[in-house]
Design an enzyme around this catalytic site. Structure first.
Site, short mmCIF file in Angstrom:
data_model
loop_
_atom_site.label_atom_id
_atom_site.label_comp_id
_atom_site.label_asym_id
_atom_site.label_seq_id
_atom_site.Cartn_x
_atom_site.Cartn_y
_atom_site.Cartn_z
N HIS A 1 23.21 -40.01 -3.24
CA HIS A 1 21.80 -39.89 -3.61
C HIS A 1 21.52 -38.60 -4.38
O HIS A 1 20.51 -38.51 -5.06
CB HIS A 1 20.88 -40.03 -2.39
CG HIS A 1 20.80 -38.84 -1.50
ND1 HIS A 1 21.57 -38.71 -0.36
CD2 HIS A 1 20.04 -37.73 -1.56
CE1 HIS A 1 21.28 -37.57 0.24
NE2 HIS A 1 20.35 -36.95 -0.47
N ASP B 1 26.95 -43.26 1.11
CA ASP B 1 26.21 -42.18 0.45
C ASP B 1 27.13 -41.04 0.02
O ASP B 1 26.80 -39.86 0.19
CB ASP B 1 25.07 -41.66 1.34
CG ASP B 1 24.06 -40.81 0.57
OD1 ASP B 1 23.98 -40.97 -0.67
OD2 ASP B 1 23.39 -39.98 1.20
N GLY C 1 17.95 -30.03 -0.75
CA GLY C 1 18.96 -29.26 -1.47
C GLY C 1 20.23 -29.06 -0.66
O GLY C 1 21.28 -28.77 -1.20
N ASN C 2 20.16 -29.25 0.66
CA ASN C 2 21.36 -29.19 1.50
C ASN C 2 22.20 -30.45 1.38
O ASN C 2 23.38 -30.43 1.73
CB ASN C 2 21.00 -29.03 2.98
CG ASN C 2 20.88 -27.59 3.42
OD1 ASN C 2 19.81 -27.18 3.83
ND2 ASN C 2 21.95 -26.84 3.35
N SER C 3 21.60 -31.54 0.93
CA SER C 3 22.35 -32.80 0.83
C SER C 3 23.60 -32.60 0.01
O SER C 3 23.58 -32.03 -1.08
CB SER C 3 21.49 -33.88 0.17
OG SER C 3 20.50 -34.32 1.05
#
Length: 169
Positions: free
Chosen positions: A40, A70, A151-153
């Site tokens: 994503h 993902d 933003g940690n994804s």
């Protein structure tokens, strides 16, 4: 009811849509430039730029994606990069401390600590639209109370020995 009527009545105008820019995190997994992130994070991107901690920038090539888990794999043309060492997520225990590393809100390299609350969580967050055909998204989350912000994804979830045990979502 349009909540923006107040702003229009007072002379404010909505900004025009321009190119969309997003950010996320990733983990270098090999010295020759392979990087893992969330699907994503890069989904729909026409250009992917990787910025390393030392501010070096690279145009990345998308090697492949798996929307069902993902995950996306990127490649940059570089060698001798420092990389994460894989741990085994099966060895993670409820109650164990973990570290979430990433770049929330475009900040550089933040680290938060948390405790593993559960393993094997299936939250039905990934919907590929094919469940009617008997195919379901694969989900098996490690739940932690480590702070994971926008933003940690795609960033690393590390055991306290520094080994990669998951990817933040």
């Amino acid at each position: 009811f349009d909540p923006f009527d107040f702003f229009r009545e007072h002379g404010f105008q909505m900004p025009q849509q321009g190119p969309q820019v997003g950010s996320g995190s990733g983990v270098v997994i090999s010295a020759d430039g392979y990087i893992i992130t969330n699907n994503h994070v890069i989904d729909g991107a026409s250009k992917i730029e990787v910025v390393l901690n030392d501010k070096r920038k690279y145009n990345a090539t998308l090697v492949g994606t798996d929307p069902n888990t993902d995950i996306a794999l990127l490649k940059v043309d570089e060698s001798n990069l420092p990389f994460a060492v894989f741990g085994n997520s099966d060895d993670v225990k409820v109650g164990q401390w973990v570290l979430a590393v990433g770049n929330p809100f475009n900040l550089t390299s933040t680290v938060t600590a948390g405790i593993v609350s559960a393993k094997g969580r299936n939250l039905n967050l990934i919907n590929d639209g094919r469940s009617n055909e008997g195919r379901y998204a694969i989900e098996s989350f490690i739940q932690t109370d480590a702070a994971v912000n926008p933003g940690n994804s795609g960033g690393a979830l590390l055991a306290t020995d520094g080994k990669l045990v998951g990817i933040n979502t």
